[in-house]
Motif scaffolding. Structure first.
Motif, PDB file in Angstrom:
ATOM      1  N   PHE A 130       7.786 -18.357  -8.175  1.00  0.00           N
ATOM      2  CA  PHE A 130       6.735 -18.419  -8.964  1.00  0.00           C
ATOM      3  C   PHE A 130       6.835 -18.790 -10.110  1.00  0.00           C
ATOM      4  CE2 PHE A 130       5.444 -15.240  -5.618  1.00  0.00           C
ATOM      5  CZ  PHE A 130       4.324 -15.718  -4.776  1.00  0.00           C
ATOM      6  N   TYR A 131       6.287 -19.943 -10.627  1.00  0.00           N
ATOM      7  CA  TYR A 131       6.314 -20.267 -12.166  1.00  0.00           C
ATOM      8  C   TYR A 131       4.876 -19.905 -13.031  1.00  0.00           C
ATOM      9  CZ  TYR A 131       6.341 -22.956 -16.492  1.00  0.00           C
ATOM     10  OH  TYR A 131       6.259 -23.585 -17.940  1.00  0.00           O
ATOM     11  N   GLY A 132       5.173 -18.833 -14.025  1.00  0.00           N
ATOM     12  CA  GLY A 132       3.872 -18.383 -14.594  1.00  0.00           C
ATOM     13  C   GLY A 132       4.000 -18.816 -15.878  1.00  0.00           C
ATOM     14  N   GLU A 133       2.824 -19.358 -16.302  1.00  0.00           N
ATOM     15  CA  GLU A 133       2.662 -19.155 -17.857  1.00  0.00           C
ATOM     16  C   GLU A 133       2.415 -18.017 -18.485  1.00  0.00           C
ATOM     17  OE1 GLU A 133       0.176 -22.792 -19.106  1.00  0.00           O
ATOM     18  OE2 GLU A 133      -0.088 -21.929 -21.041  1.00  0.00           O
ATOM     19  N   VAL A 134       3.084 -17.793 -19.581  1.00  0.00           N
ATOM     20  CA  VAL A 134       2.854 -16.295 -20.102  1.00  0.00           C
ATOM     21  C   VAL A 134       1.316 -16.326 -20.973  1.00  0.00           C
ATOM     22  CG1 VAL A 134       3.555 -14.384 -21.975  1.00  0.00           C
ATOM     23  CG2 VAL A 134       5.093 -15.804 -20.346  1.00  0.00           C
ATOM     24  N   THR A 135       0.741 -15.652 -20.699  1.00  0.00           N
ATOM     25  CA  THR A 135      -0.824 -15.318 -21.362  1.00  0.00           C
ATOM     26  C   THR A 135      -0.613 -14.252 -22.321  1.00  0.00           C
ATOM     27  OG1 THR A 135      -1.708 -14.025 -19.732  1.00  0.00           O
ATOM     28  CG2 THR A 135      -1.908 -16.508 -19.404  1.00  0.00           C
ATOM     29  N   ASP A 136       0.280 -13.242 -22.360  1.00  0.00           N
ATOM     30  CA  ASP A 136       0.160 -12.262 -23.112  1.00  0.00           C
ATOM     31  C   ASP A 136       1.676 -11.448 -23.004  1.00  0.00           C
ATOM     32  OD1 ASP A 136      -0.436 -10.345 -25.249  1.00  0.00           O
ATOM     33  OD2 ASP A 136      -1.517  -9.052 -23.707  1.00  0.00           O
ATOM     34  N   CYS A 137       1.884 -11.040 -24.031  1.00  0.00           N
ATOM     35  CA  CYS A 137       3.381 -10.193 -24.025  1.00  0.00           C
ATOM     36  C   CYS A 137       3.531  -9.285 -24.876  1.00  0.00           C
ATOM     37  CB  CYS A 137       4.384 -11.178 -23.703  1.00  0.00           C
ATOM     38  SG  CYS A 137       4.933 -12.427 -24.940  1.00  0.00           S
ATOM     39  N   GLY A 138       4.210  -8.448 -25.099  1.00  0.00           N
ATOM     40  CA  GLY A 138       4.614  -7.559 -26.335  1.00  0.00           C
ATOM     41  C   GLY A 138       5.449  -6.422 -26.172  1.00  0.00           C
TER      42      GLY A 138
END
Lengths: 160, 160
Positions: free
Chosen positions: A127-135
């Motif tokens: 799966f290639y996923g675009e990061v929508t939030d991280c911390g």
């Protein structure tokens, strides 16, 4: 060909969290990495037999919690050695919801991703996923898969 | 969204070697991992701007050399901070040919792959390669990307 040579590759240790809207699940995984920065994007390889992979394939979103070296071993037991087909793993641990996905607040960091592309690798999906939030969550050293084998001394992660 | 949280992911440090039949090249990379075991398969993420990625996209085969902690820093200088557009990187180091691909015999291990699928991620290609050969080279601890930053103290790898 000596396939043990591939054990020389390095990995982190993560819990991938998913939901298909009606139920949630998660599993330990080490086949995870960032590939792109514009936009920030992660790839995750998961065995198709796992409930987590099936819910991710259906729901199209996933969270990643980055385990630290001091993580509670019980968390590894829950997410690494039980199946979500038999229990609600998150009911056994302290968890939080971020953007509709479960994460583990005792970890070092988290990321949320929307799947943009999926590659079918036979036994696995990539799966290639675009990061929508991280911390960041807590200070500490992220656990490597080598540290896990050397110190935590568990069996290999099932069905990565 | 604090993108520095993604620095908590763990990686190894590798040199990817390629040839398109007429010329060879290679570059340092950290976005590499094994995903499948049947057949054994690796995925590698490379920036499209790199000559290595372009030759790989054309030639369809790549080698991976797993760098150890005691690797000669000059090798990192050659493969991490020079462009194959300006020089023949392998002419500057001790290398060997395996299955028609260049590998670095001072490393911990090597693998050779035939590309089976490619995912276009905009700035990067993600190559899934089936392992056709792999083996151990030298004893030692594989270098992690964290170790590279902490001890080797180089700048970030360009264009992963």
């Amino acid at each position: 060909m000596d396939l043990t040579a591939l054990f020389q590759f390095s990995y982190g240790v993560y819990v991938v969290g998913v939901t298909d809207g009606s139920r949630r699940n998660g599993c330990m995984a080490n086949s995870l990495m960032q590939v792109t920065t514009e936009p920030p994007g992660l790839v995750a390889g998961l065995n198709k037999d796992s409930l987590t992979a099936q819910l991710l394939h259906k729901g199209g979103r996933f969270s990643v919690s980055v385990l630290g070296e001091t993580v509670d071993p019980a968390l590894i037991g829950t997410f690494g050695f039980r199946s979500g087909k038999d229990c609600d793993k998150f009911a056994e641990v302290n968890w939080e919801e971020r953007g509709g996905l479960p994460i583990l607040p005792q970890c070092c960091a988290y990321a949320l991703c929307n799947v943009r592309q999926t590659m079918d690798l036979g036994t696995h999906w990539l799966f290639y996923g675009e990061v929508t939030d991280c911390g960041h969550l807590n200070a500490g050293t992220p656990m490597t898969y080598a540290y896990y084998h050397r110190v935590v001394k568990g069996a290999p992660l099932p069905k990565r």
